[in-house]
Design a protein around this motif. Structure first.
Motif, PDB file in Angstrom:
ATOM      1  N   THR A 196      13.630   0.989  -1.501  1.00  0.00           N
ATOM      2  CA  THR A 196      14.058  -1.004  -1.394  1.00  0.00           C
ATOM      3  C   THR A 196      13.120  -1.273  -0.616  1.00  0.00           C
ATOM      4  OG1 THR A 196      15.346  -0.395   0.572  1.00  0.00           O
ATOM      5  CG2 THR A 196      15.868  -0.098  -2.075  1.00  0.00           C
ATOM      6  N   THR A 197      13.111  -2.316  -0.392  1.00  0.00           N
ATOM      7  CA  THR A 197      12.680  -2.951   0.534  1.00  0.00           C
ATOM      8  C   THR A 197      12.518  -2.553   2.035  1.00  0.00           C
ATOM      9  OG1 THR A 197      11.747  -5.344  -0.413  1.00  0.00           O
ATOM     10  CG2 THR A 197      11.209  -5.620   1.337  1.00  0.00           C
ATOM     11  N   ARG A 198      13.678  -3.121   2.323  1.00  0.00           N
ATOM     12  CA  ARG A 198      14.844  -2.854   3.338  1.00  0.00           C
ATOM     13  C   ARG A 198      14.787  -1.050   3.844  1.00  0.00           C
ATOM     14  NH1 ARG A 198      18.026  -5.587   7.293  1.00  0.00           N
ATOM     15  NH2 ARG A 198      17.366  -7.375   5.558  1.00  0.00           N
ATOM     16  N   ASP A 199      14.363  -0.514   2.961  1.00  0.00           N
ATOM     17  CA  ASP A 199      13.758   0.827   3.624  1.00  0.00           C
ATOM     18  C   ASP A 199      12.974   1.922   3.864  1.00  0.00           C
ATOM     19  OD1 ASP A 199      16.147   1.782   3.314  1.00  0.00           O
ATOM     20  OD2 ASP A 199      16.025   2.793   1.171  1.00  0.00           O
ATOM     21  N   MET A 200      11.605   0.851   3.096  1.00  0.00           N
ATOM     22  CA  MET A 200      10.408   0.611   3.211  1.00  0.00           C
ATOM     23  C   MET A 200       9.925  -0.157   4.755  1.00  0.00           C
ATOM     24  SD  MET A 200       6.545   0.545   3.011  1.00  0.00           S
ATOM     25  CE  MET A 200       6.962   1.026   1.351  1.00  0.00           C
ATOM     26  N   GLU A 201      10.655  -1.072   5.044  1.00  0.00           N
ATOM     27  CA  GLU A 201      10.833  -1.689   6.588  1.00  0.00           C
ATOM     28  C   GLU A 201      11.070  -0.223   7.843  1.00  0.00           C
ATOM     29  OE1 GLU A 201      13.234  -5.204   6.802  1.00  0.00           O
ATOM     30  OE2 GLU A 201      12.231  -6.365   5.915  1.00  0.00           O
ATOM     31  N   LEU A 202      12.395   0.491   7.264  1.00  0.00           N
ATOM     32  CA  LEU A 202      13.324   1.237   8.335  1.00  0.00           C
ATOM     33  C   LEU A 202      11.678   2.350   8.441  1.00  0.00           C
ATOM     34  CD1 LEU A 202      14.844   2.744  10.036  1.00  0.00           C
ATOM     35  CD2 LEU A 202      15.396   4.165   7.521  1.00  0.00           C
ATOM     36  N   TRP A 256       1.026  -1.089   0.039  1.00  0.00           N
ATOM     37  CA  TRP A 256      -0.233   0.011  -0.015  1.00  0.00           C
ATOM     38  C   TRP A 256       0.844   1.067  -0.503  1.00  0.00           C
ATOM     39  CZ3 TRP A 256      -0.912   3.432   4.103  1.00  0.00           C
ATOM     40  CH2 TRP A 256      -1.926   4.242   4.108  1.00  0.00           C
ATOM     41  N   ALA A 257       1.862   1.240   1.296  1.00  0.00           N
ATOM     42  CA  ALA A 257       2.877   2.295   1.057  1.00  0.00           C
ATOM     43  C   ALA A 257       3.454   2.719  -0.278  1.00  0.00           C
ATOM     44  CB  ALA A 257       3.335   2.741   2.459  1.00  0.00           C
ATOM     45  N   ALA A 258       3.837   1.103  -1.191  1.00  0.00           N
ATOM     46  CA  ALA A 258       4.938   1.652  -1.685  1.00  0.00           C
ATOM     47  C   ALA A 258       4.357   1.876  -3.332  1.00  0.00           C
ATOM     48  CB  ALA A 258       5.539   0.298  -2.113  1.00  0.00           C
ATOM     49  N   GLY A 259       2.594   1.707  -3.256  1.00  0.00           N
ATOM     50  CA  GLY A 259       1.887   1.958  -4.529  1.00  0.00           C
ATOM     51  C   GLY A 259       1.413   3.548  -3.768  1.00  0.00           C
ATOM     52  N   ILE A 260       1.692   3.905  -3.120  1.00  0.00           N
ATOM     53  CA  ILE A 260       1.329   5.908  -2.797  1.00  0.00           C
ATOM     54  C   ILE A 260       2.526   6.890  -3.247  1.00  0.00           C
ATOM     55  CG2 ILE A 260       1.118   7.428  -0.925  1.00  0.00           C
ATOM     56  CD1 ILE A 260      -0.515   5.482   0.429  1.00  0.00           C
ATOM     57  N   LEU A 261       3.617   5.944  -2.833  1.00  0.00           N
ATOM     58  CA  LEU A 261       4.901   6.692  -3.458  1.00  0.00           C
ATOM     59  C   LEU A 261       5.803   6.253  -4.833  1.00  0.00           C
ATOM     60  CD1 LEU A 261       7.197   5.437  -1.075  1.00  0.00           C
ATOM     61  CD2 LEU A 261       6.553   7.116  -1.012  1.00  0.00           C
ATOM     62  N   ALA A 262       4.689   4.673  -5.110  1.00  0.00           N
ATOM     63  CA  ALA A 262       4.718   4.576  -6.889  1.00  0.00           C
ATOM     64  C   ALA A 262       4.400   6.427  -7.894  1.00  0.00           C
ATOM     65  CB  ALA A 262       4.328   3.330  -7.258  1.00  0.00           C
ATOM     66  N   ARG A 263       2.398   6.647  -7.094  1.00  0.00           N
ATOM     67  CA  ARG A 263       2.181   6.907  -7.957  1.00  0.00           C
ATOM     68  C   ARG A 263       2.691   8.930  -7.825  1.00  0.00           C
ATOM     69  NH1 ARG A 263      -1.800   4.020  -5.248  1.00  0.00           N
ATOM     70  NH2 ARG A 263      -1.591   5.358  -3.567  1.00  0.00           N
ATOM     71  N   GLU A 264       3.144   9.111  -6.862  1.00  0.00           N
ATOM     72  CA  GLU A 264       4.475  10.257  -7.142  1.00  0.00           C
ATOM     73  C   GLU A 264       5.508   9.917  -7.622  1.00  0.00           C
ATOM     74  OE1 GLU A 264       3.373  13.086  -5.955  1.00  0.00           O
ATOM     75  OE2 GLU A 264       0.892  11.606  -5.665  1.00  0.00           O
ATOM     76  N   GLY A 265       5.836   8.641  -8.304  1.00  0.00           N
ATOM     77  CA  GLY A 265       6.911   8.612  -8.975  1.00  0.00           C
ATOM     78  C   GLY A 265       8.408   7.985  -8.303  1.00  0.00           C
TER      79      GLY A 265
END
Length: 329
Positions: A154-160, A141-150
């Motif tokens: 990384t998975t590790r940074d998303m975990e952080l 969900w969070a990665a999708g929001i970021l992707a819509r904003e271009g």
């Protein structure tokens, strides 16, 4: 949620809806979508909202019996009424004979699934429970929001990022907005961006302190403790959260010793898998016996404060010093 989405999409609504669960962000989002679909023109004449524990049931039923004025539905929104925890037989009986034009929407924090009201809504309408989302769902969900904003991450940074924000979707959404604004003109969200702009919840500041304790970095642990005190965190709340972390470390270490997987440990602790991994890493600094002794020490410290034998700020400081002191070799 899929059924609710379908109702909103097709415009084929049930007479009654009950929205409840721990995930407040999703609950609010779907409440607003449903109310807008039922009352797209914000018609105040045919829409009524009741809120809180003191709702007059007879008055509400009388309103429900009033036909809508030049509209398809009379929409009644009821929030945090307590009807699904306490007895409300009159309304439960009324639910059996709801008029076709009425659309009742209940949004509740506390629900007893054995209650008459719960069963009444189940019989005539739709019930949607919004549970806390698992880590994979939150990350997508969070990665999708970021992707819509271009933006990519990384998975590790998303975990952080989730380690800082916690799993509350409302808080995640706010922190994402800050991160998106801060990284304007960038394609990649970095660890440095997250550390610079994202606010760490108190619980996570506590974990940073625990990590410093387990690494025997006494100066950093005490500095983090003083930071929390500067932020006006009550020492007894810090003690409670510190105790909770050590209990989780103890349980995680025991389960790992019995051959449990990281995912099994995460489920038992009620935390995301990557958090369980961090807890296990910290637990390696102690034996099971030391962690059990720590649990006893936290209980003793709380009792000492409550009985006036020890000052609250000092009680936590002493525990930090004890469990961050280098072992004698």
């Amino acid at each position: 949620m899929k059924n609710l989405q379908e109702d909103i999409k097709t415009g084929k609504f049930k007479n009654a809806y009950l929205l409840f669960g721990e995930e407040a962000y999703l609950k609010i989002q779907y409440k607003e979508k449903l109310i807008h679909a039922l009352n797209p023109d914000d018609d105040t004449m045919n829409f009524t909202k009741y809120e809180g524990k003191g709702i007059e049931v007879r008055e509400m039923i009388d309103l429900c019996e009033t036909m809508p004025f030049f509209a398809d539905y009379r929409v009644v929104l009821v929030e945090n009424s307590g009807f699904f925890k306490n007895k409300c037989d009159e309304l439960a009986d009324y639910m059996k004979t709801l008029p076709d034009y009425l659309r009742l929407v209940f949004v509740e924090e506390e629900v007893d699934k054995r209650s008459r009201m719960y069963k009444a809504v189940k019989n005539c309408g739709r019930i949607v429970e919004f549970a806390k989302q698992d880590e994979k769902t939150l990350m997508r969900w969070a990665a999708g929001i970021l992707a819509r904003e271009g933006r990519k991450i990384t998975t590790r940074d998303m975990e952080l990022f989730l380690t800082k924000t916690g799993t509350d979707m409302g808080n995640i959404r706010m922190e994402l907005e800050k991160l998106i604004t801060y990284t304007m003109g960038q394609d990649i969200v970095t660890r440095e961006d997250i550390e610079e702009i994202c606010t760490t919840r108190t619980e996570n500041k506590i974990f940073d302190m625990v990590r410093a304790v387990t690494e025997r970095n006494q100066r950093r642990a005490l500095d983090l403790y003083n930071d929390l005190l500067t932020l006006r965190e009550p020492p007894m709340r810090i003690l409670f959260l510190l105790s909770k972390q050590f209990r989780q470390m103890c349980l995680a270490k025991k389960m790992a010793g019995e051959g449990a997987s990281q995912n099994e440990i995460a489920t038992r602790l009620g935390v995301p898998s990557f958090v369980a991994r961090n807890i296990l890493a910290c637990a390696r600094a102690y034996s099971v016996e030391e962690l059990e002794q720590a649990e006893e020490d936290f209980v003793d410290a709380e009792e000492a404060v409550k009985t006036g034998r020890l000052q609250d700020v000092l009680s936590v400081e002493l525990l930090i010093v004890k469990y961050s002191t280098e072992r004698k070799r």
